[in-house]
Design an enzyme around this catalytic site. Sequence first.
Site, PDB file in Angstrom:
ATOM      1  N   HIS A   1       0.853  -1.190   0.000  1.00 36.47           N
ATOM      2  CA  HIS A   1       0.000   0.000   0.000  1.00 36.47           C
ATOM      3  C   HIS A   1       0.887   1.238   0.000  1.00 36.47           C
ATOM      4  O   HIS A   1       1.704   1.439   0.893  1.00 36.47           O
ATOM      5  CB  HIS A   1      -0.893   0.008   1.246  1.00 36.47           C
ATOM      6  CG  HIS A   1      -1.754   1.230   1.363  1.00 36.47           C
ATOM      7  ND1 HIS A   1      -2.726   1.555   0.442  1.00 36.47           N
ATOM      8  CD2 HIS A   1      -1.770   2.214   2.286  1.00 36.47           C
ATOM      9  CE1 HIS A   1      -3.314   2.679   0.798  1.00 36.47           C
ATOM     10  NE2 HIS A   1      -2.751   3.102   1.905  1.00 36.47           N
TER      11      HIS A   1
ATOM     12  N   LYS B   1      -0.870  10.839   0.771  1.00 35.41           N
ATOM     13  CA  LYS B   1       0.120  10.279  -0.164  1.00 35.41           C
ATOM     14  C   LYS B   1      -0.211  10.656  -1.609  1.00 35.41           C
ATOM     15  O   LYS B   1       0.647  11.119  -2.359  1.00 35.41           O
ATOM     16  CB  LYS B   1       0.172   8.750  -0.010  1.00 35.41           C
ATOM     17  CG  LYS B   1       0.586   8.250   1.355  1.00 35.41           C
ATOM     18  CD  LYS B   1       0.714   6.745   1.395  1.00 35.41           C
ATOM     19  CE  LYS B   1      -0.601   6.034   1.133  1.00 35.41           C
ATOM     20  NZ  LYS B   1      -1.609   6.292   2.195  1.00 35.41           N
TER      21      LYS B   1
ATOM     22  N   ASP C   1      -1.829   4.027  -4.821  1.00 32.23           N
ATOM     23  CA  ASP C   1      -2.610   3.201  -3.890  1.00 32.23           C
ATOM     24  C   ASP C   1      -2.006   1.812  -3.677  1.00 32.23           C
ATOM     25  O   ASP C   1      -1.798   1.391  -2.541  1.00 32.23           O
ATOM     26  CB  ASP C   1      -4.058   3.073  -4.349  1.00 32.23           C
ATOM     27  CG  ASP C   1      -4.921   2.418  -3.278  1.00 32.23           C
ATOM     28  OD1 ASP C   1      -4.904   2.907  -2.132  1.00 32.23           O
ATOM     29  OD2 ASP C   1      -5.596   1.416  -3.572  1.00 32.23           O
TER      30      ASP C   1
ATOM     31  N   ARG D   1      15.934  15.085  13.478  1.00 34.34           N
ATOM     32  CA  ARG D   1      16.092  16.487  13.111  1.00 34.34           C
ATOM     33  C   ARG D   1      17.342  16.738  12.278  1.00 34.34           C
ATOM     34  O   ARG D   1      17.394  17.685  11.493  1.00 34.34           O
ATOM     35  CB  ARG D   1      16.151  17.359  14.383  1.00 34.34           C
ATOM     36  CG  ARG D   1      14.861  17.335  15.191  1.00 34.34           C
ATOM     37  CD  ARG D   1      15.018  18.139  16.469  1.00 34.34           C
ATOM     38  NE  ARG D   1      15.257  19.558  16.179  1.00 34.34           N
ATOM     39  CZ  ARG D   1      14.295  20.463  16.030  1.00 34.34           C
ATOM     40  NH1 ARG D   1      13.030  20.096  16.111  1.00 34.34           N
ATOM     41  NH2 ARG D   1      14.586  21.724  15.776  1.00 34.34           N
TER      42      ARG D   1
END
Length: 316
Positions: A140, A161, A179, A246
């Site tokens: 997916h 997405k 998808d 980060r």
Amino acid sequence: MPNKISIQELVDHVQLKVHYGHEFLTNRYISVLDISRPGLELTGYFEHYSPQRIQLFGKAEISFAEKMEPSKLSSVMDKIGSESTPCFVISSKLTVPEAFLSVAKKKHIPILLSDQHTSRVLTDIVSYLSDALAERQAIHGVLVNINGLGVLISGDSGIGKSEAALELIRRGHRLVSDDRVDVYQRDNNTLMGESPDILEHLMEIRGIGIIDVMNLFGAGAIQKRCEIKFIVHLQRWVDEKDDFDRLGGNNKYQRILNVDIPQIIIPVKPGRNLAIIIESAAMNYHAKSMGFNATEVFNDNLTKLIKKNTEDKDNA
């Protein structure tokens, strides 16, 4: 997950002409990647013969066969052509010996011809079969080609997405699949992704529905398949204290089939332009693969600054 293909599929994807057996192309199957060049078998040696393989005959095999006694050749070919033999392939514009055709008619084996040299035919067939017979896994996500880099965008349903991929397409990148992505392993280090036929160049955008990317953006906005080099996983930013990377120093990987693919996690919250972030992440990954690592540069600069401040303090 295909584990066999028909002879018709082979003919459709490789430059081969059907000399005999048109009616058997759809019900004769190939289930193994290996291809045989039955030179030893023509001499009568069948100790390790694999009848389920495609039997490829080049100049050496055909010239040897033409010099054999007809009855001996017929006997040998009757063993080479078994009920499980997918097809005979004859390369280099060579003439089909009568014994080959006789066995093919007897056992319903298609005979395919190629104008190419034997080594080229072998390479083309193996290349196609490597993809067609590979184990497949459905994932997916959305697969896009960003400046030549296959990027798999993963994340929970509804996280954005497809919307991010749509913006990437608008910025000139290519959609491979939306998808669902069918992935397969081409070799030890290569993972390929492609779209299922039913979803090819289609996208689902919530609130709009199904759109056809090729009709809206042109043929240059889509691609049939590409290598998956990088994974961007989108994760909801629920708490400001969520521990996201980060500096980019944490090397994460996701194993798909037997290949480890580099992965980064992108926090998602309103106001963030995901398309630009994903595009930048892909460009940064490419820079790292070329030997430039911004995190290492920052760490080196920080180390030099700390050293300089320490020296200035000692000299004060």
